[in-house]
Design a protein around this motif. Structure first.
Motif, PDB file in Angstrom:
ATOM      1  N   LEU A  10       0.834  -1.207   0.000  1.00  0.00           N
ATOM      2  CA  LEU A  10       0.000   0.000   0.000  1.00  0.00           C
ATOM      3  C   LEU A  10       0.861   1.245   0.000  1.00  0.00           C
ATOM      4  O   LEU A  10       1.975   1.250   0.511  1.00  0.00           O
ATOM      5  CB  LEU A  10      -0.892   0.017   1.245  1.00  0.00           C
ATOM      6  N   THR A  11       0.338   2.321  -0.590  1.00  0.00           N
ATOM      7  CA  THR A  11       1.029   3.603  -0.498  1.00  0.00           C
ATOM      8  C   THR A  11       0.617   4.283   0.781  1.00  0.00           C
ATOM      9  O   THR A  11      -0.262   3.786   1.512  1.00  0.00           O
ATOM     10  CB  THR A  11       0.666   4.511  -1.686  1.00  0.00           C
ATOM     11  N   VAL A  12       1.198   5.462   1.084  1.00  0.00           N
ATOM     12  CA  VAL A  12       0.902   6.126   2.361  1.00  0.00           C
ATOM     13  C   VAL A  12      -0.575   6.421   2.553  1.00  0.00           C
ATOM     14  O   VAL A  12      -1.089   6.375   3.653  1.00  0.00           O
ATOM     15  CB  VAL A  12       1.697   7.440   2.528  1.00  0.00           C
ATOM     16  N   ASP A  13      -1.274   6.755   1.429  1.00  0.00           N
ATOM     17  CA  ASP A  13      -2.685   7.082   1.602  1.00  0.00           C
ATOM     18  C   ASP A  13      -3.564   5.820   1.589  1.00  0.00           C
ATOM     19  O   ASP A  13      -4.781   5.901   1.396  1.00  0.00           O
ATOM     20  CB  ASP A  13      -3.163   8.111   0.567  1.00  0.00           C
ATOM     21  N   GLY A  14      -2.976   4.659   1.748  1.00  0.00           N
ATOM     22  CA  GLY A  14      -3.744   3.444   1.967  1.00  0.00           C
ATOM     23  C   GLY A  14      -4.251   2.756   0.721  1.00  0.00           C
ATOM     24  O   GLY A  14      -4.975   1.781   0.792  1.00  0.00           O
ATOM     25  N   LYS A  15      -3.894   3.268  -0.493  1.00  0.00           N
ATOM     26  CA  LYS A  15      -4.337   2.590  -1.709  1.00  0.00           C
ATOM     27  C   LYS A  15      -3.292   1.556  -2.106  1.00  0.00           C
ATOM     28  O   LYS A  15      -2.105   1.733  -1.807  1.00  0.00           O
ATOM     29  CB  LYS A  15      -4.501   3.592  -2.837  1.00  0.00           C
ATOM     30  N   PRO A  16      -3.719   0.507  -2.793  1.00  0.00           N
ATOM     31  CA  PRO A  16      -2.716  -0.454  -3.258  1.00  0.00           C
ATOM     32  C   PRO A  16      -1.732   0.230  -4.195  1.00  0.00           C
ATOM     33  O   PRO A  16      -2.123   1.056  -5.023  1.00  0.00           O
ATOM     34  CB  PRO A  16      -3.527  -1.508  -4.005  1.00  0.00           C
ATOM     35  N   LEU A  17      -0.475  -0.120  -4.067  1.00  0.00           N
ATOM     36  CA  LEU A  17       0.568   0.516  -4.886  1.00  0.00           C
ATOM     37  C   LEU A  17       0.308   0.323  -6.376  1.00  0.00           C
ATOM     38  O   LEU A  17       0.496   1.222  -7.196  1.00  0.00           O
ATOM     39  CB  LEU A  17       1.932  -0.076  -4.507  1.00  0.00           C
ATOM     40  N   LYS A  18      -0.170  -0.895  -6.701  1.00  0.00           N
ATOM     41  CA  LYS A  18      -0.430  -1.225  -8.102  1.00  0.00           C
ATOM     42  C   LYS A  18      -1.440  -0.252  -8.713  1.00  0.00           C
ATOM     43  O   LYS A  18      -1.215   0.314  -9.786  1.00  0.00           O
ATOM     44  CB  LYS A  18      -0.963  -2.652  -8.183  1.00  0.00           C
ATOM     45  N   ALA A  19      -2.543  -0.025  -7.998  1.00  0.00           N
ATOM     46  CA  ALA A  19      -3.605   0.852  -8.497  1.00  0.00           C
ATOM     47  C   ALA A  19      -3.087   2.273  -8.597  1.00  0.00           C
ATOM     48  O   ALA A  19      -3.356   2.998  -9.569  1.00  0.00           O
ATOM     49  CB  ALA A  19      -4.808   0.786  -7.573  1.00  0.00           C
ATOM     50  N   SER A  20      -2.333   2.677  -7.609  1.00  0.00           N
ATOM     51  CA  SER A  20      -1.806   4.035  -7.574  1.00  0.00           C
ATOM     52  C   SER A  20      -0.865   4.273  -8.757  1.00  0.00           C
ATOM     53  O   SER A  20      -0.906   5.311  -9.425  1.00  0.00           O
ATOM     54  CB  SER A  20      -1.060   4.219  -6.254  1.00  0.00           C
ATOM     55  N   LEU A  21      -0.062   3.250  -9.030  1.00  0.00           N
ATOM     56  CA  LEU A  21       0.877   3.345 -10.139  1.00  0.00           C
ATOM     57  C   LEU A  21       0.133   3.420 -11.469  1.00  0.00           C
ATOM     58  O   LEU A  21       0.451   4.241 -12.335  1.00  0.00           O
ATOM     59  CB  LEU A  21       1.790   2.118 -10.120  1.00  0.00           C
ATOM     60  N   ALA A  22      -0.887   2.563 -11.576  1.00  0.00           N
ATOM     61  CA  ALA A  22      -1.674   2.547 -12.806  1.00  0.00           C
ATOM     62  C   ALA A  22      -2.325   3.903 -13.035  1.00  0.00           C
ATOM     63  O   ALA A  22      -2.386   4.404 -14.171  1.00  0.00           O
ATOM     64  CB  ALA A  22      -2.740   1.446 -12.739  1.00  0.00           C
ATOM     65  N   LYS A  23      -2.778   4.515 -11.941  1.00  0.00           N
ATOM     66  CA  LYS A  23      -3.442   5.810 -12.057  1.00  0.00           C
ATOM     67  C   LYS A  23      -2.444   6.874 -12.536  1.00  0.00           C
ATOM     68  O   LYS A  23      -2.735   7.669 -13.438  1.00  0.00           O
ATOM     69  CB  LYS A  23      -4.021   6.208 -10.704  1.00  0.00           C
ATOM     70  N   ALA A  24      -1.252   6.844 -11.953  1.00  0.00           N
ATOM     71  CA  ALA A  24      -0.222   7.811 -12.344  1.00  0.00           C
ATOM     72  C   ALA A  24       0.151   7.628 -13.808  1.00  0.00           C
ATOM     73  O   ALA A  24       0.332   8.592 -14.547  1.00  0.00           O
ATOM     74  CB  ALA A  24       1.011   7.646 -11.459  1.00  0.00           C
ATOM     75  N   LEU A  25       0.224   6.355 -14.207  1.00  0.00           N
ATOM     76  CA  LEU A  25       0.582   6.041 -15.579  1.00  0.00           C
ATOM     77  C   LEU A  25      -0.477   6.556 -16.537  1.00  0.00           C
ATOM     78  O   LEU A  25      -0.187   7.129 -17.583  1.00  0.00           O
ATOM     79  CB  LEU A  25       0.714   4.523 -15.708  1.00  0.00           C
ATOM     80  N   ARG A  26      -1.744   6.343 -16.119  1.00  0.00           N
ATOM     81  CA  ARG A  26      -2.852   6.798 -16.947  1.00  0.00           C
ATOM     82  C   ARG A  26      -2.806   8.317 -17.098  1.00  0.00           C
ATOM     83  O   ARG A  26      -3.018   8.863 -18.169  1.00  0.00           O
ATOM     84  CB  ARG A  26      -4.174   6.366 -16.312  1.00  0.00           C
ATOM     85  N   ARG A  27      -2.493   8.987 -15.990  1.00  0.00           N
ATOM     86  CA  ARG A  27      -2.432  10.444 -16.020  1.00  0.00           C
ATOM     87  C   ARG A  27      -1.320  10.905 -16.974  1.00  0.00           C
ATOM     88  O   ARG A  27      -1.491  11.839 -17.744  1.00  0.00           O
ATOM     89  CB  ARG A  27      -2.187  10.979 -14.615  1.00  0.00           C
ATOM     90  N   GLU A  28      -0.205  10.178 -16.902  1.00  0.00           N
ATOM     91  CA  GLU A  28       0.922  10.558 -17.759  1.00  0.00           C
ATOM     92  C   GLU A  28       0.574  10.342 -19.232  1.00  0.00           C
ATOM     93  O   GLU A  28       0.879  11.165 -20.088  1.00  0.00           O
ATOM     94  CB  GLU A  28       2.154   9.743 -17.380  1.00  0.00           C
ATOM     95  N   LYS A  29      -0.094   9.208 -19.512  1.00  0.00           N
ATOM     96  CA  LYS A  29      -0.513   8.926 -20.883  1.00  0.00           C
ATOM     97  C   LYS A  29      -1.432  10.029 -21.395  1.00  0.00           C
ATOM     98  O   LYS A  29      -1.303  10.505 -22.508  1.00  0.00           O
ATOM     99  CB  LYS A  29      -1.261   7.584 -20.932  1.00  0.00           C
ATOM    100  N   LEU A  30      -2.379  10.412 -20.517  1.00  0.00           N
ATOM    101  CA  LEU A  30      -3.339  11.437 -20.908  1.00  0.00           C
ATOM    102  C   LEU A  30      -2.625  12.746 -21.196  1.00  0.00           C
ATOM    103  O   LEU A  30      -2.916  13.432 -22.188  1.00  0.00           O
ATOM    104  CB  LEU A  30      -4.359  11.627 -19.782  1.00  0.00           C
ATOM    105  N   ARG A  31      -1.627  13.070 -20.320  1.00  0.00           N
ATOM    106  CA  ARG A  31      -0.920  14.327 -20.508  1.00  0.00           C
ATOM    107  C   ARG A  31      -0.162  14.336 -21.840  1.00  0.00           C
ATOM    108  O   ARG A  31      -0.227  15.286 -22.600  1.00  0.00           O
ATOM    109  CB  ARG A  31       0.035  14.568 -19.343  1.00  0.00           C
ATOM    110  N   SER A  32       0.531  13.219 -22.120  1.00  0.00           N
ATOM    111  CA  SER A  32       1.279  13.204 -23.375  1.00  0.00           C
ATOM    112  C   SER A  32       0.317  13.232 -24.551  1.00  0.00           C
ATOM    113  O   SER A  32       0.583  13.850 -25.573  1.00  0.00           O
ATOM    114  CB  SER A  32       2.197  11.994 -23.441  1.00  0.00           C
ATOM    115  N   PHE A  33      -0.840  12.595 -24.377  1.00  0.00           N
ATOM    116  CA  PHE A  33      -1.796  12.601 -25.474  1.00  0.00           C
ATOM    117  C   PHE A  33      -2.330  14.010 -25.733  1.00  0.00           C
ATOM    118  O   PHE A  33      -2.494  14.418 -26.882  1.00  0.00           O
ATOM    119  CB  PHE A  33      -2.954  11.645 -25.166  1.00  0.00           C
ATOM    120  N   ILE A  34      -2.563  14.757 -24.648  1.00  0.00           N
ATOM    121  CA  ILE A  34      -3.049  16.137 -24.814  1.00  0.00           C
ATOM    122  C   ILE A  34      -2.019  16.980 -25.556  1.00  0.00           C
ATOM    123  O   ILE A  34      -2.352  17.843 -26.365  1.00  0.00           O
ATOM    124  CB  ILE A  34      -3.383  16.761 -23.437  1.00  0.00           C
TER     125      ILE A  34
END
Lengths: 422, 284
Positions: free
Chosen positions: A12-36
């Motif tokens: 888990l990350t500090v805010d209690g979410k699974p690390l995997k999900a948190s990473l996936a979310k960050a990755l998605r955000r990065e993909k979206l940013r590069s796509f924009i």
């Protein structure tokens, strides 16, 4: 994003979410940013560049003008069998009369005539003439007779079978014409030998492009070697001699060659002055294939030198030294050790030069005369002079196909990310 | 490798000097056609070759009349004006879109990166006559054919691949931890972009912009098909001049353009050195 581990269960990350999900979310955000960031250009290129090319490709098979101008005739013709050996019956002529009256009012019959003229010489004048008299047609149940009275051509089985062939929305005819083939009621066959021009023109374009690529390689290889092996100070200076032509306007260089190669031009004057040739034996170096090859080799040479140079720059001199210390002579050391290492550069430069050469228009147009023109010049002719846009589009599609295949090859060998400019 | 070792044999010496002579001739072939234009443009006659008077360095053999014609002839001035209006606008569009896209593409985990790159680079690869034909048909349909904006959009599309390539090349050496550092210190992405990333990639952006500018400024095939007489550019005027009747004014125009390319090359060379110095690739 410090990770804390619990005794069991997912990380888990500090805010209690699974690390995997948190990473996936960050990755998605990065993909979206590069796509924009990419999206504006992608949309721009798709609209301003890709769409026009797709539109042109469609034009090479588009035949809607026949069914659009003669809708009823096209339907009526479906019933008719060309193999019967007789002209169609009354219903087809009645439909034709209806269609023509509408077309003449909209002034579209001449456009149709010129379209049909590509496949049936004479159709243009037939439609023009009929268009003038179509108002006189009477609805007396014998349209066929009236049409035949206007022009015997209207009773020609050949004509009608051709029209039937052309009545679909799409046609392969432009492509067939671009490959020197013809299609009529009896099927597809080669055009008569005296009408075959495009295969020859394609062959010449490929042959001249190969000749240009080869002479670029021949001239570029020693220069690239010299630049890669001289000390930085002198190679930088000599590099300017390669980059200056690279940055000089294409038209400036083409006009320079036109001025140099003319019969009353600098080179001929020089040769006459040096008594190498006599005044009435001036060399013909322009408006032929020689002119195209000389000028285009000059224009494309930097595109060969630069990739070759960047490959040769990475080859360590110790290999050649090792070969020599093992007893190889200069030639063996070069041919067996150095040369194989430059092959990627040769591949990159050659494909690049060939791709650029095969689509050239300006230089062949200005210095190529009639024997040195490329397929591009023919495409331009069909767009601006003969107005046979379908054929221009078909020729363009074939050329594009060749270039695309080479482009994929280039991507495989070099990678488009690794294209270097100066 | 480059120098001749003191123990070289006679054939090696002969080959060494022959090779230098061959290279010299190739360099001559590369540079001579461009430089020969300059003296010829001062010809007092309407010839395209050196007159006896010029060869004897007789001042009467030289004149500025072709330059005077270029600066007074309304045809040439109109085309110069059009070129100067179209190229910068196309450059701005190409550079802005291209830089953003290159930054986007340089990030890791971009889906379909190869395909997107291929589409974005395609204007450079597709033969100009095909681009010109397609744009002519398509832009006619949407009413952009024969307009200023039609030509600008077409030229911007042709220029973007160069911006993408040069900016991508600079970004290869860009340290992404700088961006992370800036963000972690509380700068927002826009400040980070302009204060941290932009100054480091500016050489790539500028050389990309120069490429885009020269692409538009030198482009003739697309503008012939896509433009109307009102958008006649300098290369267009040169092209018609060369095809129909060779007017000696072309020599003056060509000379001016050669001088412009020399200036351009100097700027680029300075940029390259600066960029290498910043990245510590070469001393001084």
């Amino acid at each position: 994003m410090g990770a804390t581990t619990t005794t069991d269960g997912p990380v888990l990350t500090v805010d209690g979410k699974p690390l995997k999900a948190s990473l996936a979310k960050a990755l998605r955000r990065e993909k979206l940013r590069s796509f924009i960031l990419i999206a504006p250009l992608l949309v721009f290129i798709l609209l301003s560049f890709v769409a026009p090319i797709a539109d042109m490709l469609m034009r090479s098979i588009d035949n809607s003008i026949v069914p659009d101008t003669l809708p009823k005739t096209v339907v009526a013709l479906k019933e008719w069998d060309p193999k019967s050996g007789e002209a169609p019956g009354e219903p087809v002529y009645a439909a034709l009369a209806d269609d023509l009256k509408v077309a003449v009012k909209a002034k579209e019959h001449t456009r149709l005539g010129s379209r049909l003229n590509y496949d049936m010489p004479g159709a243009s004048s037939l439609f023009r003439q009929t268009g003038r008299e179509v108002r006189k047609l009477e609805d007396n149940g014998d349209y066929k007779g009236q049409f035949l009275a206007m022009d015997k051509e209207w009773g020609d089985v050949q004509f009608w079978s051709m029209l039937k062939v052309l009545s679909s929305e799409y046609t392969p005819n432009y492509f067939l014409a671009a490959l020197d083939m013809k299609r009529d009621a009896s099927g597809i066959h080669m055009a008569p030998p005296q009408e075959r021009i495009y295969l020859f023109l394609f062959a010449r374009t490929v042959f001249l492009s190969l000749a240009i690529t080869f002479s670029c390689l021949l001239l570029g290889y020693p220069i690239a070697w010299l630049l890669a092996n001289l000390p930085a100070r002198s190679s930088n200076l000599l590099m300017i001699l390669v980059l200056l032509p690279f940055w000089t306007s294409l038209l400036v260089r083409t006009s320079a060659w036109k001025i140099l190669l003319q019969q009353q031009g600098v080179i001929n004057d020089l040769l006459v002055w040096a008594h190498i040739i006599s005044d009435d034996n001036r060399l013909v170096m322009i408006n032929n294939q020689a002119g195209t090859i000389i000028a285009m080799t000059h224009i494309l040479l930097p595109f060969m030198i630069l990739p070759l140079y960047s490959v040769m720059k990475t080859i360590s001199p110790s290999y050649v030294r090792a070969a020599k210390s093992l007893g190889a002579n200069d030639w063996t050391a070069f041919w067996r050790v150095y040369f194989p290492q430059t092959v990627p550069g040769i591949g990159a430069g050659s494909i690049l030069v060939f791709i650029l050469a095969i689509g050239y228009y300006i230089t062949p147009e200005l210095v190529g005369g009639t024997s040195g023109v490329f397929i591009s010049n023919r495409i331009a002719y069909h767009i601006s002079s003969s107005l046979n846009w379908g054929l221009a589009a078909a020729l363009g599609t074939l050329l594009l196909l060749v270039v695309m295949v080479l482009f994929v090859l280039y991507d495989k060998i070099v990678g488009i990310d690794n294209v270097k400019l100066g | 490798m480059s120098g001749l070792p003191p123990y070289a044999s006679v054939p090696q010496r002969i080959w060494y000097y022959t090779f230098r002579v061959i290279c010299g001739l190739i360099f001559f072939y590369l540079i001579f056609p461009i430089l020969v234009i300059l003296p010829l443009s001062f010809n007092a006659e309407n010839f395209f070759t050196f007159t006896p008077a010029m060869l004897h360095l007789d001042p009467a053999g030289y004149s500025l009349k072709h330059y005077v014609d270029f600066f007074t002839n309304p045809d040439w001035q109109q085309s110069l004006k059009n070129s100067v209006l179209i190229a910068p606008m196309a450059t701005i569009l190409a550079t802005a879109f291209g830089t953003l896209a290159a930054i986007g593409l340089s990030q890791s985990h971009v889906p379909f990166r190869g395909a997107i790159m291929a589409v974005l680079i395609s204007p450079m690869i597709v033969p100009l006559i095909i681009s010109a034909a397609g744009m002519y048909f398509f832009y006619s349909r949407i009413g952009l054919q024969g307009t200023y904006w039609g030509v600008v959009l077409a030229h911007a599309a042709l220029g973007t691949p160069f911006v993408i390539i040069t900016v991508t090349a600079t970004l290869v050496g860009f340290d992404r931890s700088l961006v992370r550092a800036s963000l972690s210190m509380g700068a927002d992405p826009i400040t980070t972009f302009f204060k941290v990333q932009m100054p480091l990639i500016i050489p790539g952006v500028v050389s990309g912009a120069l490429f885009a500018f020269i692409t538009s400024f030198d482009e003739v095939v697309v503008v012939i098909f896509l433009g109307s007489a009102a958008q006649k550019t300098l290369p267009w005027q040169m092209f018609t001049g060369l095809r129909e009747q060779i007017s000696p004014t072309i020599l003056a125009v060509a000379s001016i353009m050669v001088v412009i390319s020399i200036a351009l090359l100097t700027v680029l060379e300075m940029l390259r050195r600066r960029s290498e110095r910043l990245r510590g690739l070469s001393p001084g």
